[in-house]
Design an enzyme around this catalytic site. Structure first.
Site, PDB file in Angstrom:
ATOM      1  N   GLU A 144       0.887  -1.168   0.000  1.00 11.26           N
ATOM      2  CA  GLU A 144       0.000   0.000   0.000  1.00 11.26           C
ATOM      3  C   GLU A 144       0.920   1.210   0.000  1.00 11.26           C
ATOM      4  O   GLU A 144       1.325   1.699   1.043  1.00 11.26           O
ATOM      5  CB  GLU A 144      -0.917  -0.035   1.227  1.00 11.26           C
ATOM      6  CG  GLU A 144      -2.101   0.920   1.089  1.00 11.26           C
ATOM      7  CD  GLU A 144      -1.754   2.338   1.456  1.00 11.26           C
ATOM      8  OE1 GLU A 144      -1.178   3.053   0.601  1.00 11.26           O
ATOM      9  OE2 GLU A 144      -2.043   2.745   2.590  1.00 11.26           O
ATOM     10  N   GLU A 153       4.894  11.373  -1.553  1.00 13.80           N
ATOM     11  CA  GLU A 153       5.698  10.459  -0.740  1.00 13.80           C
ATOM     12  C   GLU A 153       6.693   9.670  -1.588  1.00 13.80           C
ATOM     13  O   GLU A 153       7.660   9.143  -1.070  1.00 13.80           O
ATOM     14  CB  GLU A 153       4.854   9.491   0.095  1.00 13.80           C
ATOM     15  CG  GLU A 153       3.955  10.163   1.113  1.00 13.80           C
ATOM     16  CD  GLU A 153       3.224   9.170   1.998  1.00 13.80           C
ATOM     17  OE1 GLU A 153       3.664   8.001   2.103  1.00 13.80           O
ATOM     18  OE2 GLU A 153       2.207   9.573   2.593  1.00 13.80           O
TER      19      GLU A 153
END
Length: 384
Positions: A144, A153
């Site tokens: 994930e 990110e």
């Protein structure tokens, strides 16, 4: 959602390419850990993700409705966090699961695996994906890895690294595909942000006047840089939001599609798209764009999923997700009506200061159904 330093890290194979042939910038490993990974070492953060029912249901269903991809297979969980995906993989029949985690959350994952009597199947490994060496290739990579608006990110880099090093030629990615979307929206947030910016400037002027009167120092020379700082914060930084579908005023446009089995880091370093949207509401205000993503669990062409599962973060009438949507506000807002077309350009790159944050350039032209074309605008935004 975290276990690998983007590209080359301090002390690791300097000069390594990113899968597309170009050298990867060096990233300071300790700084990257302090800015990013440390957050994932706390259980409160893991709890937030584990409480996201949309997220959890999608991964749970993708695993247990496609057990044929896991039964008797070897699995690599990239950025295992609490270890939940590794545990599900084992419960679905995996022969061996390697659960890689860059932070001390690995200790909690190890305890959870043991408490669920799976220590004979799941091996938790603490370390970044770049550093880890596995004893064998794997049949499935599950992760994930998605951040806000999918790519914030930059964790997908770690999944690509794991895939290129450890996935068998016949292997499967979970998820297998991802897409980014944008649509025009209406929201009262635009006026609020302007009001907040103006309030910050009023406070600054009061501060400079008081400082000069009380302490004899004129600080007005700093007014311009303070204003620029506040504009970036209030007017140029995208906002996290859980939009209601009624706030979407036009058709959604596909910004980017990713095949997780073949994508390279080069493919996601720069996301560029020229897209359009048609306004679907009469006489409304175009206040900005909402951005979201979805991912799909399809298996691969030669070994498809028995049940394809979708995880979407689109505006929803029911449960939202912890990702929400990213809102890129337009100031001033523009009056539009049904049948008007928005033609816009989109460019997203990584921040030079922090490769896990994003910078977005949006240009838009409004072609009214009456035939008029409103002046185009271009604006820069930050996803922080």
């Amino acid at each position: 959602m975290g276990s690998y330093q983007n590209g080359v890290v301090a002390g690791d194979r300097s000069g390594t390419s990113n899968g597309g042939g170009a050298p990867v910038p060096v990233v300071d490993k300790e700084l990257d850990f302090a800015q990013y990974f440390c957050t994932y070492a706390f259980l409160y953060h893991q709890k937030e993700m584990l409480s996201d029912r949309v997220r959890m249901d999608a991964y749970y269903n993708s695993v247990f409705q496609n057990k044929h991809h896991f039964k008797g297979k070897t699995v690599l969980d990239v950025g295992t966090g609490s270890g939940i995906l590794a545990i599900w993989s084992a419960q679905a029949g995996a022969r061996k699961v390697y659960a890689v985690e860059a932070t001390k959350m690995s200790e909690h994952a190890r305890a959870l695996v043991k408490a669920n009597n799976l220590e004979g199947v799941v091996e938790v490994i603490e370390g970044s994906m770049e550093d880890v060496t596995l004893p064998e290739k794997v049949d499935v990579i599950i992760s994930e890895w998605m951040g806000y608006f999918l790519l914030r990110e930059s964790m997908f880099d770690s999944v690509i690294c794991a895939r290129d090093r450890w996935l068998k030629p016949t292997g499967i990615m979970y998820p297998s595909h991802a897409r980014m979307w944008m649509a025009p929206i209406r929201t009262g947030l635009s006026e609020k942000k302007i009001s907040d910016y103006e309030g910050a400037m009023d406070d600054w002027h009061h501060f400079t006047n008081e400082t000069k009167t009380c302490y004899g120092v004129d600080m007005s020379v700093l007014t311009k840089p303070f204003s620029e700082e506040q504009k970036k914060y209030y007017l140029q930084t995208s906002s996290w939001n859980n939009l209601h579908p009624h706030q979407v005023i036009g058709t959604a446009a596909l910004v980017k599609e990713i095949d997780c089995l073949t994508a390279t880091v080069d493919d996601i370093l720069k996301v560029r798209s020229n897209i359009s949207s048609s306004i679907t509401l009469e006489n409304t205000r175009f206040c900005g764009f909402g951005g979201w993503f979805d991912v799909h669990f399809r298996g691969r062409k030669e070994d498809p999923a028995q049940k394809e599962i979708e995880l979407t973060t689109a505006p929803s009438f029911d449960n939202g997700t912890h990702w929400g949507q990213q809102v890129f506000l337009v100031n001033p807002t523009i009056r539009v009506t049904e049948g008007d077309n928005l033609n816009f350009s989109f460019l997203m790159i990584r921040s030079k200061e922090n490769h896990r944050l994003m910078e977005v350039e949006l240009g838009c032209e409004v072609r009214q159904c009456s035939g008029n074309v409103l002046p185009a605008f271009n604006k820069k935004y930050y996803i922080e």
